[in-house]
Write a protein that holds these residues in place. Sequence first.
Motif, PDB file in Angstrom:
ATOM      1  N   ALA A 208       0.818  -1.218   0.000  1.00 28.15           N
ATOM      2  CA  ALA A 208       0.000   0.000   0.000  1.00 28.15           C
ATOM      3  C   ALA A 208       0.848   1.262   0.000  1.00 28.15           C
ATOM      4  N   HIS A 209       1.499   1.530   1.115  1.00 31.29           N
ATOM      5  CA  HIS A 209       2.171   2.819   1.244  1.00 31.29           C
ATOM      6  C   HIS A 209       3.474   2.884   0.455  1.00 31.29           C
ATOM      7  N   GLY A 210       4.268   1.823   0.507  1.00 29.22           N
ATOM      8  CA  GLY A 210       5.548   1.832  -0.189  1.00 29.22           C
ATOM      9  C   GLY A 210       5.444   2.140  -1.672  1.00 29.22           C
ATOM     10  N   PRO A 211       4.546   1.478  -2.407  1.00 26.52           N
ATOM     11  CA  PRO A 211       4.414   1.793  -3.832  1.00 26.52           C
ATOM     12  C   PRO A 211       4.017   3.244  -4.103  1.00 26.52           C
ATOM     13  N   LYS A 212       3.207   3.829  -3.231  1.00 22.76           N
ATOM     14  CA  LYS A 212       2.844   5.244  -3.416  1.00 22.76           C
ATOM     15  C   LYS A 212       4.080   6.131  -3.279  1.00 22.76           C
ATOM     16  N   GLU A 307      -4.668   0.686  -6.879  1.00 26.03           N
ATOM     17  CA  GLU A 307      -5.319   0.513  -5.576  1.00 26.03           C
ATOM     18  C   GLU A 307      -6.742   1.051  -5.657  1.00 26.03           C
ATOM     19  N   ARG A 308      -7.694   0.157  -5.720  1.00 25.75           N
ATOM     20  CA  ARG A 308      -9.091   0.537  -5.860  1.00 25.75           C
ATOM     21  C   ARG A 308      -9.688   0.944  -4.514  1.00 25.75           C
ATOM     22  N   PRO A 309     -10.765   1.741  -4.544  1.00 23.96           N
ATOM     23  CA  PRO A 309     -11.413   2.143  -3.289  1.00 23.96           C
ATOM     24  C   PRO A 309     -11.800   0.964  -2.401  1.00 23.96           C
ATOM     25  N   ALA A 310     -12.253  -0.143  -3.011  1.00 21.50           N
ATOM     26  CA  ALA A 310     -12.636  -1.303  -2.209  1.00 21.50           C
ATOM     27  C   ALA A 310     -11.437  -1.877  -1.458  1.00 21.50           C
ATOM     28  N   GLN A 311     -10.262  -1.829  -2.080  1.00 21.20           N
ATOM     29  CA  GLN A 311      -9.058  -2.311  -1.406  1.00 21.20           C
ATOM     30  C   GLN A 311      -8.708  -1.418  -0.218  1.00 21.20           C
ATOM     31  N   ARG A 312      -8.803  -0.110  -0.426  1.00 21.43           N
ATOM     32  CA  ARG A 312      -8.503   0.816   0.671  1.00 21.43           C
ATOM     33  C   ARG A 312      -9.493   0.635   1.812  1.00 21.43           C
ATOM     34  N   GLU A 313     -10.757   0.439   1.468  1.00 25.28           N
ATOM     35  CA  GLU A 313     -11.776   0.268   2.504  1.00 25.28           C
ATOM     36  C   GLU A 313     -11.541  -1.014   3.290  1.00 25.28           C
ATOM     37  N   ALA A 314     -11.183  -2.088   2.598  1.00 25.99           N
ATOM     38  CA  ALA A 314     -10.916  -3.354   3.287  1.00 25.99           C
ATOM     39  C   ALA A 314      -9.708  -3.216   4.212  1.00 25.99           C
ATOM     40  N   ARG A 315      -8.677  -2.516   3.751  1.00 23.79           N
ATOM     41  CA  ARG A 315      -7.493  -2.315   4.592  1.00 23.79           C
ATOM     42  C   ARG A 315      -7.833  -1.446   5.800  1.00 23.79           C
ATOM     43  N   ASP A 316      -8.650  -0.424   5.576  1.00 23.12           N
ATOM     44  CA  ASP A 316      -9.046   0.448   6.676  1.00 23.12           C
ATOM     45  C   ASP A 316      -9.855  -0.325   7.710  1.00 23.12           C
ATOM     46  N   GLU A 318      -9.632  -3.547   8.328  1.00 24.61           N
ATOM     47  CA  GLU A 318      -8.707  -4.429   9.036  1.00 24.61           C
ATOM     48  C   GLU A 318      -7.920  -3.643  10.082  1.00 24.61           C
ATOM     49  N   PHE A 319      -7.506  -2.457   9.706  1.00 24.96           N
ATOM     50  CA  PHE A 319      -6.778  -1.578  10.624  1.00 24.96           C
ATOM     51  C   PHE A 319      -7.629  -1.267  11.853  1.00 24.96           C
ATOM     52  N   ARG A 320      -8.888  -0.915  11.629  1.00 25.76           N
ATOM     53  CA  ARG A 320      -9.770  -0.585  12.745  1.00 25.76           C
ATOM     54  C   ARG A 320     -10.051  -1.803  13.624  1.00 25.76           C
ATOM     55  N   ARG A 321     -10.180  -2.959  13.013  1.00 24.10           N
ATOM     56  CA  ARG A 321     -10.416  -4.164  13.807  1.00 24.10           C
ATOM     57  C   ARG A 321      -9.228  -4.470  14.715  1.00 24.10           C
ATOM     58  N   LEU A 322      -8.026  -4.236  14.208  1.00 22.36           N
ATOM     59  CA  LEU A 322      -6.850  -4.433  15.053  1.00 22.36           C
ATOM     60  C   LEU A 322      -6.900  -3.505  16.263  1.00 22.36           C
ATOM     61  N   PHE A 323      -7.302  -2.268  16.047  1.00 22.04           N
ATOM     62  CA  PHE A 323      -7.385  -1.337  17.166  1.00 22.04           C
ATOM     63  C   PHE A 323      -8.485  -1.737  18.140  1.00 22.04           C
ATOM     64  N   ALA A 324      -9.577  -2.266  17.614  1.00 19.90           N
ATOM     65  CA  ALA A 324     -10.635  -2.745  18.497  1.00 19.90           C
ATOM     66  C   ALA A 324     -10.123  -3.886  19.371  1.00 19.90           C
ATOM     67  N   ARG A 325      -9.293  -4.746  18.815  1.00 19.50           N
ATOM     68  CA  ARG A 325      -8.728  -5.849  19.597  1.00 19.50           C
ATOM     69  C   ARG A 325      -7.745  -5.337  20.649  1.00 19.50           C
ATOM     70  N   PHE A 326      -6.939  -4.348  20.287  1.00 17.30           N
ATOM     71  CA  PHE A 326      -6.047  -3.756  21.288  1.00 17.30           C
ATOM     72  C   PHE A 326      -6.854  -3.121  22.414  1.00 17.30           C
ATOM     73  N   ARG A 327      -7.920  -2.411  22.043  1.00 12.40           N
ATOM     74  CA  ARG A 327      -8.749  -1.759  23.050  1.00 12.40           C
ATOM     75  C   ARG A 327      -9.423  -2.792  23.957  1.00 12.40           C
ATOM     76  N   ALA A 328      -9.892  -3.889  23.375  1.00 20.14           N
ATOM     77  CA  ALA A 328     -10.524  -4.936  24.176  1.00 20.14           C
ATOM     78  C   ALA A 328      -9.534  -5.547  25.161  1.00 20.14           C
ATOM     79  N   GLY A 329      -8.275  -5.661  24.751  1.00 19.36           N
ATOM     80  CA  GLY A 329      -7.261  -6.217  25.638  1.00 19.36           C
ATOM     81  C   GLY A 329      -6.910  -5.316  26.796  1.00 19.36           C
TER      82      GLY A 329
END
Length: 331
Positions: A208-212, A307-316, A318-329
């Motif tokens: 994602a970020h590196g190619p940009k 990088e299509r919008p659907a790809q960015r949305e899916a990555r976003d 996943e990112f938010r779910r990781l934060f939800a798991r950190f918050r739950a912990g």
Amino acid sequence: MYKHILIPIDESALSMRVIERGVELARAFGARASFLYLQPDAQDIIDGDAGLLHAMAPALFARKYLWADGYVEAKARAWAQMNGVEADFIGGVSRGKVHEEIVATAAARAADLVVIGSHGRTTRLQKLLDSVTVKLILNSPLPVFVAETGVAPQTARDRLIARFREEHAAWVALTDRLVDALAADEPRIDAALMDDTLDFLARFSSEAHGPKEARLLAALEAGGAAAGLATIEAQHDEEPRRFAELQAAWRRRGDAGIAPARAAAMAWQDFIVAHVRDENRLLLLRADDALSEAGWARLGQEIDGTERPAQREARDDEFRRLFARFRAGEA
């Protein structure tokens, strides 16, 4: 002049721009910042339009309401950290009039300036006067600085710079969470969450970020404007090695213990913070000066083509779910 700036934020795209402006002001004044995030009351969510959203689009509901607080906090803290601004985060549930809660929080924290955005949803006077921003301006005993309006970036330049900065904040934010989690006693460390976070960071950089970044540097080189960016290029070369050291230290924890993984994570954190700070202050500023609007448009077409919008949305998500798991912990 100002010593403590209160910055009310939410989960909108506008909020990231308000965070940037608020932190810029804090840095200029040598002030500290407090970010205020007020989650809607649960009953209001159920009774309001969000109830329909929950029924019709559960994933969108989760993105907007369930995963918002940890995600917003992390981005705000990361942006302050990248700019050397001391900051804290105040989270809560809105149970009254939001503008009154902002004023009360500012008084309780001894803030002397409020930096806020305006969503600008309408130009009708009666609706304008119902907005939080205008009510705050009319009722706050403190100065209020309206940093941004809700008008989305229109030019290719604005859109791409906003995307780069958003990704920088996300990168640092997730790295911070990783470091914080590894600081816990070893039995309390969620190994599966660490594995998933490292996997996400690896894919985020390589896919994602590196190619940009590579395309942006190539655009500057094509225009003869890449001189003086050797530090950025050297960091790009060094990044895979640094991250591989972190991955290896985590894999060896069974034999070497958790201490090497903690040290490697902190070294990675220092490297990434320095890297994105240099990109914000060197690479993006150089591109802003050197690229024409046509150049930004070509760059945007290249990036959007891979990088299509659907790809960015899916990555976003996943990112938010990781934060939800950190918050739950942390609960």
